[in-house]
Design an enzyme around this catalytic site. Sequence first.
Site, PDB file in Angstrom:
ATOM      1  N   SER A 154       0.721  33.390   4.667  1.00  0.00           N
ATOM      2  CA  SER A 154       1.072  34.594   3.909  1.00  0.00           C
ATOM      3  C   SER A 154       0.693  34.323   2.455  1.00  0.00           C
ATOM      4  O   SER A 154       0.583  33.155   2.057  1.00  0.00           O
ATOM      5  CB  SER A 154       2.585  34.824   4.002  1.00  0.00           C
ATOM      6  OG  SER A 154       3.039  35.684   2.972  1.00  0.00           O
ATOM      7  N   TYR A 167      11.257  31.819   3.421  1.00  0.00           N
ATOM      8  CA  TYR A 167       9.977  32.246   4.009  1.00  0.00           C
ATOM      9  C   TYR A 167       8.813  31.578   3.284  1.00  0.00           C
ATOM     10  O   TYR A 167       7.878  31.064   3.909  1.00  0.00           O
ATOM     11  CB  TYR A 167       9.886  33.771   3.909  1.00  0.00           C
ATOM     12  CG  TYR A 167       8.649  34.390   4.517  1.00  0.00           C
ATOM     13  CD1 TYR A 167       8.467  34.421   5.896  1.00  0.00           C
ATOM     14  CD2 TYR A 167       7.673  34.983   3.708  1.00  0.00           C
ATOM     15  CE1 TYR A 167       7.340  35.011   6.459  1.00  0.00           C
ATOM     16  CE2 TYR A 167       6.548  35.579   4.260  1.00  0.00           C
ATOM     17  CZ  TYR A 167       6.380  35.589   5.637  1.00  0.00           C
ATOM     18  OH  TYR A 167       5.267  36.171   6.181  1.00  0.00           O
TER      19      TYR A 167
END
Length: 266
Positions: A154, A167
């Site tokens: 990501s 995350y």
Amino acid sequence: MATPTTTPSAPPTGRVADKVCVVTGAGSGIGRAIAHRLAEEGGKVLCADLSENTARETAAEITAAGGVAEGRAVDVSSSAEVDAMVEAAVARWGRVDVLVNNAGVNLPGLLHEVPDDIIDKTLDVNVKGQLYGCRAVIPHMLTAGGGSIVNISSVNGLVSEPFLTVYSASKGASVMLTKGVALDYVKQGIRCNVICPGWVDTPINHAHAKLLGGLEHVYDTIDSFQPIGRPGQPREIANVALFLASDEASFMTGSVVAVDGGMTSQ
Ligand code: ADP
């Protein structure tokens, strides 16, 4: 900028013809788009997801369109299940040429409020899941003389955003495990690359959007963090995954590819 309703793709030319591909998280969003893209270009695709139903749905869509695919359940946080997934592909098609480690979760929150089980789950799925996947396919790729692993990280593997400490930690690890695998197996013909998608229109972002004031608000203000001015579409990530999976990317290994509408250029 308006979000395109279709994503341009070149006419299929068999860019991964007959390659055996395993895609995790293939029941939704980016993973489903990657499974479709690989199948359109001639790959035989094992679509795996925590949800057996959605994995089988993706495989059925591919088969209906004339491609070759099967669906099955996997929990990538279980090394035994990941091993079994890879063995199933080998049993069915004889080898694994391409692994796309795409399954992931995003359980946002401020770190001092995040309980142990959320930290464990995020690291188990996003980090251990990718390590297990790489570890399971490497022996087969060594026997075959090579292969291509594509990890989906990501932009948060490169930069963080509010509420995404856990995350981001997991996605940073994905970037580094990619480089580790790339270095250790470069001489044996195994390439390993990682894609860092920006804000893409998939359910994984919905909990984060809620904390930021709702999805509508995020999209109204998307210019402020994603310069292209719109969310990405899953197929725009899948096009890059297809390229990295294919032999066209033969000189790329350990590459960190941001596909983010300019987000990390700011
Ligand atoms: P994105 O496409 O942006 O990654 P989605 O939420 O649409 O976001 O897709 C993530 C996929 O990963 C879902 O299909 C989900 O079921 C899958 N997934 C989540 N956890 C696991 C897991 N432990 N094992 C396998 N697949 C998982």
